[in-house]
Design a protein around this motif. Structure first.
Motif, short mmCIF file in Angstrom:
data_model
loop_
_atom_site.label_atom_id
_atom_site.label_comp_id
_atom_site.label_asym_id
_atom_site.label_seq_id
_atom_site.Cartn_x
_atom_site.Cartn_y
_atom_site.Cartn_z
N SER A 24 0.83 -1.20 0.00
CA SER A 24 0.00 0.00 0.00
C SER A 24 0.86 1.25 0.00
O SER A 24 1.91 1.30 0.63
CB SER A 24 -0.88 -0.04 1.25
OG SER A 24 -1.51 1.20 1.39
N ASP A 25 0.41 2.27 -0.75
CA ASP A 25 1.18 3.51 -0.82
C ASP A 25 1.20 4.23 0.52
O ASP A 25 2.04 5.04 0.81
CB ASP A 25 0.60 4.43 -1.91
CG ASP A 25 -0.89 4.67 -1.73
OD1 ASP A 25 -1.54 3.87 -1.03
OD2 ASP A 25 -1.40 5.65 -2.28
N LYS A 26 0.22 3.89 1.35
CA LYS A 26 0.08 4.57 2.63
C LYS A 26 -0.14 3.52 3.70
O LYS A 26 -0.68 2.47 3.43
CB LYS A 26 -1.19 5.42 2.58
CG LYS A 26 -0.93 6.86 2.80
CD LYS A 26 -2.22 7.57 2.98
CE LYS A 26 -3.08 7.57 1.75
NZ LYS A 26 -4.36 8.20 1.94
N LYS A 27 0.24 3.85 4.92
CA LYS A 27 0.02 2.87 5.98
C LYS A 27 -1.43 2.95 6.44
O LYS A 27 -1.81 3.83 7.19
CB LYS A 27 0.98 3.13 7.13
CG LYS A 27 1.19 1.89 7.93
CD LYS A 27 2.34 1.99 8.91
CE LYS A 27 2.42 0.69 9.69
NZ LYS A 27 2.57 0.84 11.10
N ARG A 28 -2.27 2.04 5.95
CA ARG A 28 -3.69 2.07 6.30
C ARG A 28 -4.03 1.10 7.43
O ARG A 28 -4.98 1.28 8.15
CB ARG A 28 -4.55 1.72 5.10
CG ARG A 28 -4.53 2.77 4.02
CD ARG A 28 -5.69 2.61 3.06
NE ARG A 28 -5.74 3.74 2.18
CZ ARG A 28 -5.01 3.86 1.08
NH1 ARG A 28 -4.15 2.92 0.74
NH2 ARG A 28 -5.11 4.94 0.33
N HIS A 29 -3.25 -0.01 7.50
CA HIS A 29 -3.56 -1.04 8.49
C HIS A 29 -2.28 -1.46 9.18
O HIS A 29 -1.20 -1.30 8.62
CB HIS A 29 -4.17 -2.27 7.82
CG HIS A 29 -5.29 -1.93 6.90
ND1 HIS A 29 -5.15 -1.95 5.53
CD2 HIS A 29 -6.54 -1.53 7.15
CE1 HIS A 29 -6.30 -1.57 4.98
NE2 HIS A 29 -7.15 -1.30 5.94
N GLU A 30 -2.43 -1.99 10.37
CA GLU A 30 -1.25 -2.55 11.04
C GLU A 30 -1.60 -3.87 11.67
O GLU A 30 -2.73 -4.09 12.12
CB GLU A 30 -0.67 -1.57 12.07
CG GLU A 30 -1.62 -1.22 13.19
CD GLU A 30 -1.01 -0.25 14.20
OE1 GLU A 30 0.22 -0.30 14.40
OE2 GLU A 30 -1.76 0.54 14.78
N ILE A 31 -0.59 -4.77 11.67
CA ILE A 31 -0.75 -6.08 12.31
C ILE A 31 0.26 -6.16 13.44
O ILE A 31 1.43 -5.79 13.26
CB ILE A 31 -0.47 -7.22 11.29
CG1 ILE A 31 -1.58 -7.26 10.24
CG2 ILE A 31 -0.36 -8.56 12.01
CD1 ILE A 31 -1.42 -8.38 9.22
N LYS A 32 -0.22 -6.55 14.60
CA LYS A 32 0.69 -6.78 15.74
C LYS A 32 0.30 -8.08 16.38
O LYS A 32 -0.86 -8.25 16.77
CB LYS A 32 0.55 -5.64 16.76
CG LYS A 32 1.68 -4.64 16.67
CD LYS A 32 1.67 -3.64 17.80
CE LYS A 32 2.42 -2.40 17.36
NZ LYS A 32 1.96 -1.20 18.04
N ALA A 33 1.24 -8.99 16.47
CA ALA A 33 0.98 -10.33 17.02
C ALA A 33 -0.26 -10.91 16.34
O ALA A 33 -0.29 -11.02 15.12
CB ALA A 33 0.84 -10.28 18.53
#
Ligand code: HQG
Length: 183
Positions: free
Chosen positions: A62-71
């Motif tokens: 993605s060109d932009k940080k839209r989502h994040e995954i942690k654990a």
């Protein structure tokens, strides 16, 4: 190849706007279980066989940080879901922030101020260039508004850090808004 843009849109829709419709539970900070999300998406033929690695690639591409995954969890990077008022800590903004908009909204904005419309917060940018990109999604002519963010903040308007380029805020009354660029 997987259509990662389409996947990203669908994940945003679920996490930001309509988790209930998919039976997805978000916690107070907007996180949901990666496994639950994959299970739900896999029920659609289009996303059958989807894996965690696919979601990770989606975020990477993605060109932009839209989502994040942690654990074991995933969330929309800055929550502007309508239904889930996410608990966020208010922050003192820089002196000025920018908002990119288009001609057809201008009169209304100058009268009533900036409102979040469909989103949870108004989106503001820390630099003119980002504001321009936001506006140019709508029209080939960008109107850049300068927001006297710190004065607004001193008078009780809340601001929140979105990501590196984006600040979020409650509605901004028109007295803090001026047009700086019109091109
Ligand atoms: C306008 C993208 C009439 C406002 C980008 C905007 C951004 C008014 C539109 C993020 C108004 C709302 C957000 C008023 C505001 N009267 N129009 N009183 N107040 N408006 O899409 O700021 O792809 O909800 O100027 O990168 O354009 O979602 O907000 O034109 O950061 O990740 O109403 O969307 O990120 O439009 O864009 P939007 P926005 P994502």
């Amino acid at each position: 190849m997987l259509d990662y843009t389409k996947l990203s849109r669908e994940v945003s829709y679920i996490l930001r706007h309509n988790p209930d419709k998919y039976g997805i539970k978000l916690d107070a900070e907007g996180w949901c279980s990666v496994d639950d999300l994959i299970d739900k998406l896999s029920e659609t033929p289009l996303w059958k066989g989807l894996t965690r690695a696919d979601l990770e690639t989606m975020i990477e591409l993605s060109d932009k940080k839209r989502h994040e995954i942690k654990a074991e969890k995933i969330r929309a990077f800055y929550g502007h879901s309508i239904k889930n008022k996410l608990s966020k800590t208010a922050n003192k903004p820089p002196k000025v922030l920018y908002h990119g908009t288009v001609e057809r909204f201008l009169n209304q904005i100058l009268q009533t101020g900036l409102i979040p419309k469909e989103r949870q917060y108004v989106h503001l940018s820390s630099d003119v260039n980002t504001a321009q990109q936001v506006a140019l999604r709508r029209d080939d002519r960008a109107i850049i508004l300068e927001v006297a963010a710190q004065s607004a903040w001193e008078n009780g308007v809340k601001f929140y850090i979105g990501n590196e380029d984006i600040w979020l805020s409650d509605p901004i009354p028109s007295e803090y808004i001026s047009i700086i660029e019109d091109k």
